[in-house]
Design a protein around this motif. Sequence first.
Motif, PDB file in Angstrom:
ATOM      1  N   VAL A  55     -20.180  56.269 -40.672  1.00 28.71           N
ATOM      2  CA  VAL A  55     -19.016  56.710 -41.430  1.00 28.71           C
ATOM      3  C   VAL A  55     -19.149  58.168 -41.823  1.00 28.71           C
ATOM      4  CG1 VAL A  55     -18.518  54.406 -42.299  1.00 28.71           C
ATOM      5  CG2 VAL A  55     -20.032  55.875 -43.604  1.00 28.71           C
ATOM      6  N   ARG A  56     -18.007  58.784 -41.977  1.00 30.98           N
ATOM      7  CA  ARG A  56     -17.983  60.201 -42.321  1.00 30.98           C
ATOM      8  C   ARG A  56     -18.339  60.390 -43.796  1.00 30.98           C
ATOM      9  NH1 ARG A  56     -11.434  60.073 -42.050  1.00 30.98           N
ATOM     10  NH2 ARG A  56     -11.079  59.293 -44.162  1.00 30.98           N
ATOM     11  N   PRO A  57     -18.785  61.578 -44.188  1.00 26.54           N
ATOM     12  CA  PRO A  57     -19.059  61.831 -45.601  1.00 26.54           C
ATOM     13  C   PRO A  57     -17.812  61.591 -46.434  1.00 26.54           C
ATOM     14  CG  PRO A  57     -19.936  63.597 -44.224  1.00 26.54           C
ATOM     15  CD  PRO A  57     -19.116  62.728 -43.324  1.00 26.54           C
ATOM     16  N   GLY A  58     -17.973  60.894 -47.555  1.00 30.98           N
ATOM     17  CA  GLY A  58     -16.846  60.640 -48.429  1.00 30.98           C
ATOM     18  C   GLY A  58     -16.271  59.262 -48.295  1.00 30.98           C
ATOM     19  N   GLY A  59     -16.763  58.466 -47.344  1.00 26.19           N
ATOM     20  CA  GLY A  59     -16.287  57.085 -47.250  1.00 26.19           C
ATOM     21  C   GLY A  59     -15.974  56.658 -45.841  1.00 26.19           C
ATOM     22  N   ALA A  60     -15.813  55.345 -45.682  1.00 22.67           N
ATOM     23  CA  ALA A  60     -15.543  54.764 -44.382  1.00 22.67           C
ATOM     24  C   ALA A  60     -14.088  54.955 -43.996  1.00 22.67           C
ATOM     25  CB  ALA A  60     -15.882  53.277 -44.419  1.00 22.67           C
ATOM     26  N   ASP A  61     -13.838  55.114 -42.709  1.00 21.46           N
ATOM     27  CA  ASP A  61     -12.480  55.183 -42.185  1.00 21.46           C
ATOM     28  C   ASP A  61     -12.186  53.854 -41.505  1.00 21.46           C
ATOM     29  OD1 ASP A  61     -10.078  55.686 -41.048  1.00 21.46           O
ATOM     30  OD2 ASP A  61     -10.794  57.194 -39.624  1.00 21.46           O
ATOM     31  N   ILE A  62     -11.352  53.044 -42.116  1.00 18.76           N
ATOM     32  CA  ILE A  62     -11.092  51.697 -41.629  1.00 18.76           C
ATOM     33  C   ILE A  62     -10.481  51.691 -40.233  1.00 18.76           C
ATOM     34  CG2 ILE A  62      -8.781  51.510 -42.630  1.00 18.76           C
ATOM     35  CD1 ILE A  62      -9.466  48.610 -43.357  1.00 18.76           C
ATOM     36  N   TYR A  63      -9.793  52.767 -39.857  1.00 18.80           N
ATOM     37  CA  TYR A  63      -9.135  52.806 -38.556  1.00 18.80           C
ATOM     38  C   TYR A  63     -10.078  53.205 -37.427  1.00 18.80           C
ATOM     39  CZ  TYR A  63      -4.559  51.927 -40.531  1.00 18.80           C
ATOM     40  OH  TYR A  63      -3.482  51.332 -41.151  1.00 18.80           O
ATOM     41  N   THR A  64     -11.279  53.632 -37.755  1.00 22.88           N
ATOM     42  CA  THR A  64     -12.247  54.013 -36.734  1.00 22.88           C
ATOM     43  C   THR A  64     -13.099  52.804 -36.368  1.00 22.88           C
ATOM     44  OG1 THR A  64     -12.365  56.282 -37.574  1.00 22.88           O
ATOM     45  CG2 THR A  64     -14.163  55.538 -36.157  1.00 22.88           C
ATOM     46  N   GLY A  65     -12.890  52.292 -35.172  1.00 22.68           N
ATOM     47  CA  GLY A  65     -13.690  51.174 -34.697  1.00 22.68           C
ATOM     48  C   GLY A  65     -14.996  51.673 -34.120  1.00 22.68           C
ATOM     49  N   PHE A  66     -16.083  51.019 -34.505  1.00 26.09           N
ATOM     50  CA  PHE A  66     -17.411  51.444 -34.060  1.00 26.09           C
ATOM     51  C   PHE A  66     -17.952  50.450 -33.054  1.00 26.09           C
ATOM     52  CE2 PHE A  66     -22.022  50.813 -34.739  1.00 26.09           C
ATOM     53  CZ  PHE A  66     -22.464  51.982 -34.161  1.00 26.09           C
ATOM     54  N   ARG A  67     -18.296  50.926 -31.848  1.00 30.60           N
ATOM     55  CA  ARG A  67     -18.914  50.106 -30.820  1.00 30.60           C
ATOM     56  C   ARG A  67     -20.336  50.611 -30.601  1.00 30.60           C
ATOM     57  NH1 ARG A  67     -16.732  47.154 -26.272  1.00 30.60           N
ATOM     58  NH2 ARG A  67     -14.663  48.031 -26.696  1.00 30.60           N
ATOM     59  N   HIS A  68     -21.306  49.734 -30.746  1.00 24.40           N
ATOM     60  CA  HIS A  68     -22.701  50.135 -30.621  1.00 24.40           C
ATOM     61  C   HIS A  68     -23.114  50.173 -29.158  1.00 24.40           C
ATOM     62  CE1 HIS A  68     -27.050  50.253 -31.258  1.00 24.40           C
ATOM     63  NE2 HIS A  68     -26.791  50.561 -32.513  1.00 24.40           N
ATOM     64  N   SER A  69     -23.853  51.209 -28.779  1.00 17.85           N
ATOM     65  CA  SER A  69     -24.209  51.403 -27.371  1.00 17.85           C
ATOM     66  C   SER A  69     -25.098  50.289 -26.821  1.00 17.85           C
ATOM     67  CB  SER A  69     -24.920  52.752 -27.191  1.00 17.85           C
ATOM     68  OG  SER A  69     -26.101  52.804 -27.989  1.00 17.85           O
ATOM     69  N   SER A  70     -25.872  49.621 -27.682  1.00 15.39           N
ATOM     70  CA  SER A  70     -26.773  48.570 -27.197  1.00 15.39           C
ATOM     71  C   SER A  70     -26.206  47.166 -27.373  1.00 15.39           C
ATOM     72  CB  SER A  70     -28.130  48.663 -27.918  1.00 15.39           C
ATOM     73  OG  SER A  70     -27.988  48.268 -29.275  1.00 15.39           O
ATOM     74  N   ASN A  71     -24.971  47.069 -27.896  1.00 12.78           N
ATOM     75  CA  ASN A  71     -24.327  45.762 -28.030  1.00 12.78           C
ATOM     76  C   ASN A  71     -22.816  45.982 -28.069  1.00 12.78           C
ATOM     77  OD1 ASN A  71     -23.470  43.177 -28.566  1.00 12.78           O
ATOM     78  ND2 ASN A  71     -24.858  42.837 -30.286  1.00 12.78           N
ATOM     79  N   THR A  72     -22.215  45.983 -26.899  1.00 14.15           N
ATOM     80  CA  THR A  72     -20.789  46.307 -26.800  1.00 14.15           C
ATOM     81  C   THR A  72     -19.891  45.085 -26.980  1.00 14.15           C
ATOM     82  OG1 THR A  72     -20.854  46.040 -24.382  1.00 14.15           O
ATOM     83  CG2 THR A  72     -21.260  48.248 -25.264  1.00 14.15           C
ATOM     84  N   ARG A  73     -20.452  43.961 -27.353  1.00 11.95           N
ATOM     85  CA  ARG A  73     -19.649  42.749 -27.498  1.00 11.95           C
ATOM     86  C   ARG A  73     -18.956  42.663 -28.857  1.00 11.95           C
ATOM     87  NH1 ARG A  73     -21.025  39.228 -23.243  1.00 11.95           N
ATOM     88  NH2 ARG A  73     -19.200  38.004 -23.870  1.00 11.95           N
TER      89      ARG A  73
END
Length: 462
Positions: A55-73
């Motif tokens: 998350v960016r400084p100042g808090g999470a952005d709910i609209y930004t979906g995070f996909r991890h490179s070692s677990n894309t499921r």
Amino acid sequence: MAHNNDANSPLLSTVDNITANCPHIRILVLGKTGCGKSSLINKVFGVDQAEVSHVRPGGADIYTGFRHSSNTRFILHDSEGFEPGESEKFEKVKRFIEERTRSDVPDNEKLHVIWICISVPMANDRVMETGVQEVFNMAQERKLPAIIIFTKYDMFATKALSNQDAVAHLDREGMWQYGKDKAKEDFENLCIGPWREAVGKVPLHMVSTHPRFKHTIGAVIRATDEEIQKQTGKFSHTEPHSLNFTAAQRVNPDMKIDASIDIGRLKYWSGLLSITDFSGKKLRQCLDVIHRDIVSVWNIRNSNLLVSDKFKAKLIVLVDDLISKPSTPREGLELATVAALATAATTPIGITIIAAGVGLQLLKWIYDVYENTSGNVACVMGYVVDLTIIMHRLSSTVEVSEETVETVVQGYARSSEISQVHNDIRSFINDNFPFRLQDNDYTLNEIIRLIEKHRVQVPLTQ
């Protein structure tokens, strides 16, 4: 699923077919900073702390979906909790849920699960946090699986253990048992009670990443899967949301086995004596599609090694014991076969070769056309059970390496388990071929019995 009649084309993966329109589970994790969201995500999905902290400084952005490179499921959306008066944050979460649950949104863009994370209440902490009840009700109205998760559950035990008068006479294990008992009591009174009084019976669970409470992680995973199936109305892993979540989680191997069985039952494990999908196909093609589906469900980190020809060649060497020998020694495969595992390889045309004494032995049967013979039925049964047991053993490792694979395969080859599996399959085929095997479920039920029998003997992921 349409049949592919081209003898040279690969068979269609059941997992790929189910997840074609949605290859991931999308999860919103709601909770205040510091409540343990990152620790929970890291543990459940087997990913690294550094990469989850996106998350960016100042808090999470709910609209930004995070996909991890070692677990894309899985795709993660993070949101902070709300304090009284923070109506803008609350409205943003409501808007996000509304937008991501509309009927016109493609399934791969929809929200599939909400985890509402709340730290267990200590001192005068609020158990019913601002807006949480409304978010939960929104989810219920939209048939969106939502779980209330009280994090840092071990703090209840820590508080109990600080009572010196109560624990002074106890040994270490006795102290921990006392702490667990008091934690359970506090959870019932301070968490479950208030929520049920305000909302009624809801999916509500405690969790802790403390080693003494590792069972709570598995319980949350199982509860999430059950809630997904309840809301979708399909009580198996043959729909994309439950299948993707089961594949994404890396803690509960029993769920992986359950999903593998559900997928196998749907298509390639059932009716091996009469299965039309294998008609005209080479045995190698039949085993390849079974292999892809099982490995995909387990989703072990660095799993490229597990779909390689080198790994498949090792499995074929194990199964060759069923094809070429009348019995398996009680304490594992013959030494020559175990030694051959290290040199197993596959030729450009798909034939497996192994070192045999001073020469090379070709396992040409793997390239024969599948026919309804006792040998082929035994081969598929052995491949499914052997691969499932090996995947279960590998699941306890953080990341798979060639050395790990070699160690696990060699260990299984030397075990009494493989002897029991292979000899049981021989007895089953000899006693039932061909008449009883014409029942589509008869062979399937024996595969499941063998997996169930041996799954409890494999260490579970911690």
